[in-house]
Write an enzyme that holds these catalytic residues in place. Structure first.
Site, short mmCIF file in Angstrom:
data_model
loop_
_atom_site.label_atom_id
_atom_site.label_comp_id
_atom_site.label_asym_id
_atom_site.label_seq_id
_atom_site.Cartn_x
_atom_site.Cartn_y
_atom_site.Cartn_z
N HIS A 567 0.61 -1.57 -0.27
CA HIS A 567 -0.15 -0.21 -0.05
C HIS A 567 1.41 2.10 0.12
O HIS A 567 0.95 1.98 0.59
CB HIS A 567 -0.84 -0.10 1.71
N GLY A 809 -2.11 4.20 -6.59
CA GLY A 809 -2.63 3.30 -5.68
C GLY A 809 -3.49 1.70 -6.09
O GLY A 809 -3.08 1.81 -7.39
N CYS A 810 -2.85 1.14 -5.28
CA CYS A 810 -4.11 0.01 -5.22
C CYS A 810 -5.02 -0.35 -6.24
O CYS A 810 -5.24 -1.26 -6.77
CB CYS A 810 -4.14 -1.03 -4.37
N THR A 811 -5.64 0.44 -6.01
CA THR A 811 -6.69 0.76 -6.05
C THR A 811 -7.18 1.08 -7.90
O THR A 811 -8.37 1.46 -8.07
CB THR A 811 -7.87 0.86 -5.16
N GLY A 812 -6.53 2.33 -7.76
CA GLY A 812 -6.43 3.08 -9.23
C GLY A 812 -5.46 4.47 -8.73
O GLY A 812 -4.76 4.79 -7.74
#
Lengths: 836, 104
Positions: A567, A809-812
């Protein structure tokens, strides 16, 4: 092809006092001519007891308790200056005559050796605790004969006596009534060679903790011949000796060339190993009873003890390259050719300077020469001079003639590159091989770099040719070992790991970190996290943010070379290259990329991902990685732009799809099959692939296979930070630590910039349209900006004098700002329509 | 001098006559060269071979004494290296002793 190495050596001596009188040819001839001669009586008187033989300095050198260099420092005559009598040595053992006789019985397959009851009984007791003798051996010794039966055989002249300390303790019987090659004296001689050869092989295996079944082939190199009247040298001592030693997987053969036999044997063994025919070949030679007391007439005349009172034996294990043991160079074997001629300088040229010249070496490039290593105390009184010294002078003199040395350097050459002789005059035994054990140790320790082993033989003694013979080889330090030696002083790679954030708890991360530490001695793992119980080095930091800050600080100060974390937001332009294991083939594939963004534009990013993936592959040691492009949106455009790079001179090795159309565009099947080394994709798809392939066997909850999402790479990015996910399990975490360490060792940031430069993808126009506000730490994320607009969003904030970084980031995609700027930045982005 | 060589010397002398024989030694060491010289002049001093008690009184030289009459290239090729290695003076002195004792 592998390289042959000298993996183990063994050297044994066998006191053979009584055999000097019964089977040394000098004494046998004398007895035949003058049974009552004074000389015979004088020799009997001058034989040494076992204790003196053990305390004799040259014998202590033979078994490794003294070095040749130490011997040279001891006062002479050595027989008047005994040293501590140790029968066990680092490289071998000195056996007493009764033990040799017992071994002759144990080695006898045809009931030819008869031992007297009380002697045999004593030997069973004596040998029961000796590690080289087995229960089965002791059972053989249990089969005895009465003294009367032995006496009768001796009186009938169908046997010859086995004597110990002047007493008959047994006999060796003839193996045939008329066959001259099977008569009792010949059987005696051959059984002594077999027994001494078998004990030295047992010692080699035992002393080096080797299983006898590992031996593939045995080459016996003594100077005896076994056979019958129809094939006098039929053989085969080698196999007979292997049988006594339990070498159930070996066969073998005998190699002969008088004294040069052992070196021929080693050259042959090296060839067999190099070619891959066999992995483990033993070259050995037992002792020669005929040579006992050979020069005793001169020794008696000059008041020297009968020093030729031992049988010598040696065994050498030649194995496939283990990266450690010294290598026999097969590209520079010296040989005395039939057409060479017999003048000393022709001989030395063919054996020493020709093979050195073949590989561009000079005589001074060899640290030590091992020639005929006869003990000068034996040969000088016999008028044969100091044999090793004469050989060294010849090598040096040839060096002078060829201009490699000055005449005035001759003595210092002999001093520096020569050795004092220590071997008993057993023909083949002194011939080059006695130094192999010391040479192996010196090459392992690095005290020398090269040794040359030279064996010479006097073929004319067999009256078949007037030619002389000789062979030589160079023994060299193993470069595998050298590399290891050079790597060792290098700094151990230190890799940090942040402990918090895992869905499987801190314990799982710690387990992965400890696993990596246990597997890799070259890595020091530093745990960054809250105080916990671990054997790892620890840097305390409680929250994820604190851990990231600590990581950045440790990377900055160089206290860690790389770090593994989860993260973590990279700046725009930096993306991660993941590493997975293709489930259908077990092949490793780099996924370029898996998080972050190498560029704002999708196809530009994929083009860069290809180059960054290639850089990481090269850091892993894959010099020409095969590149495939995953069949996603933009794949064909990416391929076109990469083909443009090729036209401009950048080399790409294209992978070929496993599917029928066989193009560089990879389908789902290719992902499973691992059809390429570097799989180019956008980072969100790559991220999905790593997650799926790493958790393939666990139902998805925990990632257990592979190396994680890989290091962040991008132009000018100097840190090595490898990413794992919150779902990564211990094996993946350990893999990620190893991956990060490899990247640090390979200096990944440098490779990345080099690769981008080669592809001409470095951003030339550093000047930015918008003036960037002063940089400050950014750790607050603003999500929701479209990936295609992320750079523009950051620039828009700069125009408002808010420092911001675009990141992934990990989600976008995310915009990163400082905490104090978070609210105003969000508001501005809403106003400008980047987020809602 | 070994038995074989003693036999060969004796046979050669019987065949061509001792006035037609010169012995050239190549021994690497003074004492051994001296013994060989003694053997072909006054007889085998070890009383072991066929020249025991046979005084052939043959002219005997060590190869090192004949440098002047050997072509230079052959000398260079065959002997020069050993000339560097061996104790030439000592060998010549020893062989000369027996030749001179022999009046040669």
């Amino acid at each position: 092809m592998t390289n042959p190495v000298v993996r183990a050596t063994s050297y044994c001596l066998f006191h053979a006092a009584d055999m000097v009188l019964t089977h040394g040819t000098t004494l046998m001839l004398e007895r035949a001519k003058h049974p009552d001669s004074d000389f015979l009586a004088a020799v009997k008187e001058a034989l040494r007891p076992f204790e003196d033989v053990v305390a004799y300095p040259p014998n202590q050198v033979y078994i490794g308790n003294l070095t040749p260099e130490e011997l040279a420092e001891l006062p002479q005559p050595w027989y008047e200056n005994p040293v501590e009598p140790k029968r066990l040595g680092r490289l071998g053992e000195i056996f007493s005559l009764d033990e040799l006789i017992a071994m002759m019985k144990i080695s006898d397959s045809f009931d030819l050796v008869a031992l007297e009851e009380s002697f045999a009984q004593k030997m069973v007791e004596k040998l029961s605790s000796h590690p080289l003798f087995t229960e089965a051996d002791l059972a053989v010794l249990g089969k005895t004969a009465s003294l009367q039966a032995i006496t009768e055989l001796l009186e009938k002249n169908t046997a010859v006596p086995l004597e110990f300390q002047g007493q008959v303790v047994g006999c060796v019987k003839q193996a045939h009534e008329f066959d001259a090659n099977l008569k009792a004296d010949i059987m005696f001689e051959n059984l002594a060679a077999k027994a001494s050869g078998a004990l030295v092989l047992r010692h080699l295996l035992w002393n080096n903790d080797l299983d006898p079944s590992m031996v593939d082939y045995i080459i016996e190199t003594s100077e005896e011949a076994c056979g019958d009247m129809n094939q006098r040298g039929g053989g085969n001592f080698a196999k007979a000796i292997g049988e006594i030693c339990g070498c159930v997987n070996a066969t073998g053969s005998d190699t002969r060339s008088f004294c040069a036999g052992p070196v021929h044997g080693i050259v042959n063994a090296a060839g067999l190993v190099k070619s891959g025919i066999y992995k483990n070949v033993v070259v050995l030679g037992g002792g020669a009873v005929a040579k006992l007391g050979m020069n005793s007439r001169d020794h008696i005349k000059k008041d020297v003890p009968v020093l030729e009172d031992v049988l010598g034996a040696f065994a050498v294990l030649i194995s496939a390259d283990d990266g450690v043991n010294p290598i026999i160079r097969t590209d520079s074997i010296g040989r005395h050719r039939i057409g060479t001629g017999s003048s000393p300088q022709a001989v030395v040229t063919s054996l020493v300077t020709d093979p050195l010249g073949a590989v561009g070496l000079s005589i001074t490039d060899i640290d030590k020469y091992s020639v005929e290593m006869q003990n000068p105390e034996i040969t000088v009184p016999a008028g044969a001079g100091d044999v090793p010294l004469a050989n060294y002078k010849m090598i040096g003199a040839l060096g002078v003639k060829q201009g490699a040395l000055q005449r005035t350097e001759l003595d210092s050459f002999v001093q520096k590159h020569g050795l004092k002789g220590w071997a008993p005059t057993q023909g083949h035994i002194p011939s080059g091989v006695p130094y192999l054990g010391f040479a192996r140790e010196a090459l392992l320790s690095g005290s020398i770099k090269r040794a040359m082993i030279v064996g010479k033989g006097s073929l004319f003694l067999a009256r078949m040719t007037n030619l002389f013979d000789g062979v030589s080889f160079i023994l060299e330090a193993n470069p595998g070992k050298q590399n290891a030696g050079q790597a060792a002083p290098e700094k151990v790679v230190t890799v940090g790991i942040t402990l918090s954030g895992s869905e499987h708890g801190l314990e799982e991360v710690l387990r992965g970190a400890e696993l990596a530490q246990k597997r890799h001695r070259g890595i020091k793992v530093v745990a960054i996290g809250p105080k916990c119980s671990t054997t790892l080095a620890m840097v305390e930091a409680n929250t994820e943010e604190e851990q990231h800050a600590a990581m950045e600080e440790l990377l900055k100060t160089g206290e860690i070379d790389a770090c593994v974390t989860m993260h973590y937001n990279f700046p725009l332009g930096v993306t991660t290259i993941g590493r997975v294991v293709a489930p259908a083939s077990g092949k490793e594939v780099l996924i370029a990329s898996t998080t972050g963004m190498s560029a704002g534009n999708r196809t530009k990013a994929m083009e860069k991902n290809a180059i960054l993936g290639i850089a990481v592959a090269k850091a892993l040691g894959i010099d020409q990685p095969q590149v495939g492009i995953l069949s996603v949106d933009g794949a064909l455009t990416t391929e076109r732009s990469l083909r443009e790079l090729e036209k401009e001179g950048y080399t790409i090795n294209w992978a070929v799809s496993s599917r029928a159309d066989g193009q560089a565009i990879m389908r789902g099947n290719d992902v499973l099959a691992g059809s390429c080394d570097v799989l180019v994709t956008d980072s969100l798809t790559g991220n999905i692939l790593v997650k799926m392939l790493s958790a393939l066997t666990t139902g998805g909850g925990i990632e257990t296979v592979g190396y994680g999402y890989g290091p962040g790479v991008g132009e000018g990015y100097q840190r090595i930070i490898n990413i794992i996910s919150r779902a990564s399990g211990a094996p993946v975490i350990a893999g990620a630590i190893e991956f990060a360490a490899d990247m640090a060792k390979a200096k990944l940031p440098q490779l990345v910039d080099e690769e981008l430069a080669k592809a001409k993808l470095l951003e030339q126009e550093a000047a930015e349209a918008v003036q960037k506000p002063p940089a400050k730490p950014v750790d607050q994320e603003i999500t929701g900006v479209d990936v295609l607009e992320i750079e523009s969003a950051a620039e828009a904030l700069w125009k408002e004098n808010i420092y911001a970084e675009a990141g992934m980031g990990c989600t976008g995609p995310v915009i990163l700002v400082a905490p104090e700027d978070l609210d105003i930045a969000k508001q501005k982005l809403i106003e400008l329509g980047f987020i809602s | 001098m070994d038995m074989e060589n003693q036999t060969r010397v004796l046979e050669l002398v019987e065949k061509v006559g001792k006035e037609n024989v010169v012995v050239v030694l190549g021994g690497a060491e003074a004492e051994a060269s001296g013994l060989a010289a003694e053997t072909v002049t006054t007889g085998d001093p070890t009383f072991a071979g066929p020249l025991t008690g046979v005084q052939l009184e043959l002219p005997v030289y060590h190869i090192f004494e004949l440098k002047d009459i050997i072509p230079e290239d052959i000398w260079e090729d065959q002997v020069s290296m050993m000339e560097m290695v061996l104790d030439v003076d000592e060998i010549i002195k020893e062989v000369a002793t027996y030749r001179e004792r022999n009046g040669g």
